[in-house]
Design a protein around this motif. Structure first.
Motif, PDB file in Angstrom:
ATOM      1  N   THR A 251       0.819  -1.213   0.000  1.00  0.00           N
ATOM      2  CA  THR A 251       0.000   0.000   0.000  1.00  0.00           C
ATOM      3  C   THR A 251       0.857   1.269   0.000  1.00  0.00           C
TER       4      THR A 251
ATOM      5  N   GLY B  58      -2.828  -4.541  -0.141  1.00  0.00           N
ATOM      6  CA  GLY B  58      -3.826  -5.155   0.740  1.00  0.00           C
ATOM      7  C   GLY B  58      -4.485  -4.122   1.635  1.00  0.00           C
ATOM      8  N   THR B  59      -3.641  -3.360   2.346  1.00  0.00           N
ATOM      9  CA  THR B  59      -4.137  -2.429   3.367  1.00  0.00           C
ATOM     10  C   THR B  59      -5.037  -1.344   2.781  1.00  0.00           C
TER      11      THR B  59
HETATM   12  C1  LIG Z   1       3.825 -10.601  -0.249  1.00  0.00           C
HETATM   13  C2  LIG Z   1       2.971  -9.425   0.058  1.00  0.00           C
HETATM   14  N1  LIG Z   1       2.285  -8.835  -0.937  1.00  0.00           N
HETATM   15  C3  LIG Z   1       1.483  -7.768  -0.709  1.00  0.00           C
HETATM   16  C4  LIG Z   1       1.340  -7.244   0.571  1.00  0.00           C
HETATM   17  C5  LIG Z   1       0.402  -6.082   0.780  1.00  0.00           C
HETATM   18  O1  LIG Z   1       1.051  -4.973   1.338  1.00  0.00           O
HETATM   19  P1  LIG Z   1       0.254  -3.861   2.153  1.00  0.00           P
HETATM   20  O2  LIG Z   1      -0.176  -4.488   3.431  1.00  0.00           O
HETATM   21  O3  LIG Z   1       1.251  -2.758   2.332  1.00  0.00           O
HETATM   22  O4  LIG Z   1      -0.908  -3.461   1.333  1.00  0.00           O
HETATM   23  C6  LIG Z   1       2.045  -7.837   1.635  1.00  0.00           C
HETATM   24  C7  LIG Z   1       1.945  -7.302   2.999  1.00  0.00           C
HETATM   25  O5  LIG Z   1       2.639  -7.659   3.910  1.00  0.00           O
HETATM   26  C8  LIG Z   1       2.878  -8.965   1.376  1.00  0.00           C
HETATM   27  O6  LIG Z   1       3.573  -9.572   2.357  1.00  0.00           O
END
Ligand SMILES: Cc1ncc(COP(=O)(O)O)c(C=O)c1O
Length: 366
Positions: A216, A234-235
């Motif tokens: 994110t 994801g976040t």
């Molecule tokens: C492999 C992977 N992809 C995508 C994400 C998504 O990242 P975010 O939580 O910053 O949106 C994560 C989060 O830890 C992750 O480990």
């Protein structure tokens, strides 16, 4: 209809229209740039959220655990990426079996794992799509471009596995010094090194269909580097205090709040609330020492009030504003890290304006 103010505290609340706006906005940005969106399911762990993301155009989902994979397969989502490591026989068995029910890509970073997976998959008569993880600075898992080439050669030479692509999680962006401009620059640089790794493999005549970035903080930089094909934030679905501090989103995009009540004001300059680490997790902020941001009903941070200590079912707010608080007063906390908080709850209130319209249940919480 129950009003959110009538729900007893502590209670975790999702603002449905903010969440929907986040889902639509990210889908629109990625689709306009021709980037496939594969949201990480670990943030919401709710099938109702996945459904909304899918309807908005997500090609599939990213998972952290095989229980998340099973939950999504069970709900009919069959294009998944398990971005972890098939490091035990049980996990290799499960990922092979999952590929009977859908296309479940697996991430890995060692030739040993490729070989072990190949044995399991070939014996079952299944071909498992594999993505090689590149470390672009997080120093968690992942290899260099040269090591990735070696891995790609191994995948190509073995039965039961096929190379689907390369990926990175640019989580290092959350703890870099500097402003948003610096962060975006670092996100673009990380993506450029991922693309370079894909090119090194392609130069050997090996196809690398997917070049996948995911975070994110990096949502507005890494995906837009030429050669990137997919983004996995994801976040973004809820955002949180960490993402606000990082400049990933404004406060009025934050869709997840913990509603809490002041339970004690006996200590000067402090107010105790009914929410601690069993409500919020112990995920502290990377940028300040708080356990979450104390905000008013509109989501605006309350000045002079910091969430400084967290026990299991107690939290302590500190600052001049605490002296004006009354026992029984309700407050909202914007969690530091949405993913950890959702995982603490078995029921989450879904709110439209001030009305509770539903209760949703996160799945696969372990
Ligand atoms: C492999 C992977 N992809 C995508 C994400 C998504 O990242 P975010 O939580 O910053 O949106 C994560 C989060 O830890 C992750 O480990």
């Amino acid at each position: 209809m129950t009003a959110v103010a009538d729900l007893d505290t502590p209670v975790l609340v999702i603002d449905r229209s903010r969440m929907d706006a986040n889902i639509q906005a990210m889908a629109a940005r990625m689709s306009a740039a021709g980037i496939a969106l594969r949201p990480h399911f670990k943030t919401s762990k709710m099938i109702e959220v996945a459904r909304r993301q899918h309807e908005a155009g997500a090609v599939g989902f990213t998972c952290a655990t095989l229980n998340e994979v099973d939950a999504l397969l069970g709900a009919g989502y069959t294009d998944l990426f398990w971005a972890h490591a098939p490091a035990t026989p049980a996990k290799r068995h499960r990922i092979v079996e999952a590929n009977r029910r859908g296309r479940v890509i697996v991430g890995l970073d060692s030739v040993d794992l490729v070989r072990a997976l190949s044995v399991e998959a070939a014996a079952a008569g299944i071909t498992v799509p594999v993505r090689v993880e590149i470390d672009t600075g997080l120093r968690r898992t992942g290899v260099t471009a040269e090591q990735a080439l070696e891995l790609a050669r191994a995948v190509t030479a073995l039965p039961g596995v096929t190379l689907d692509g390369v990926y990175m999680h640019e989580g290092q962006l959350a703890s870099l010094p500097g402003d948003r401009g610096d962060l975006r620059h670092a996100g673009a640089e990380a993506a450029a090194s991922l693309v370079a790794a894909a090119e090194l493999i392609r130069a050997e005549g090996i196809a690398v269909p997917a070049v996948s970035v995911g975070s994110t903080p990096g949502w507005d930089s890494a995906p837009f580097v030429e050669g990137v094909t997919e983004a996995r934030p994801g976040t973004y679905v809820f955002f949180d205090a960490n993402q606000w501090r990082l400049g990933s989103a404004p406060l009025d995009a934050c869709a997840l709040h913990l509603h809490t009540t002041v339970i004690s004001t006996v200590r000067d300059g402090e107010a105790a609330i009914d929410a601690g680490i069993k409500a919020l997790s112990s995920d502290g902020s990377n940028r300040d020492r708080s356990f979450g941001l104390v905000v008013d009903d509109e989501g605006t941070p309350l000045e002079d009030l910091e969430f400084v200590r967290a026990y299991e079912e107690h939290g302590v707010l500190d600052g001049p504003a605490a002296d004006t608080m009354r026992v029984g007063e309700r407050l909202r906390i914007l969690p530091n890290h949405a993913c950890g908080v959702v995982n603490m709850w078995s029921r989450i209130a879904i709110v439209d304006d001030t009305d509770v319209v539903d209760m949703w249940t996160p799945v696969a919480r372990h």
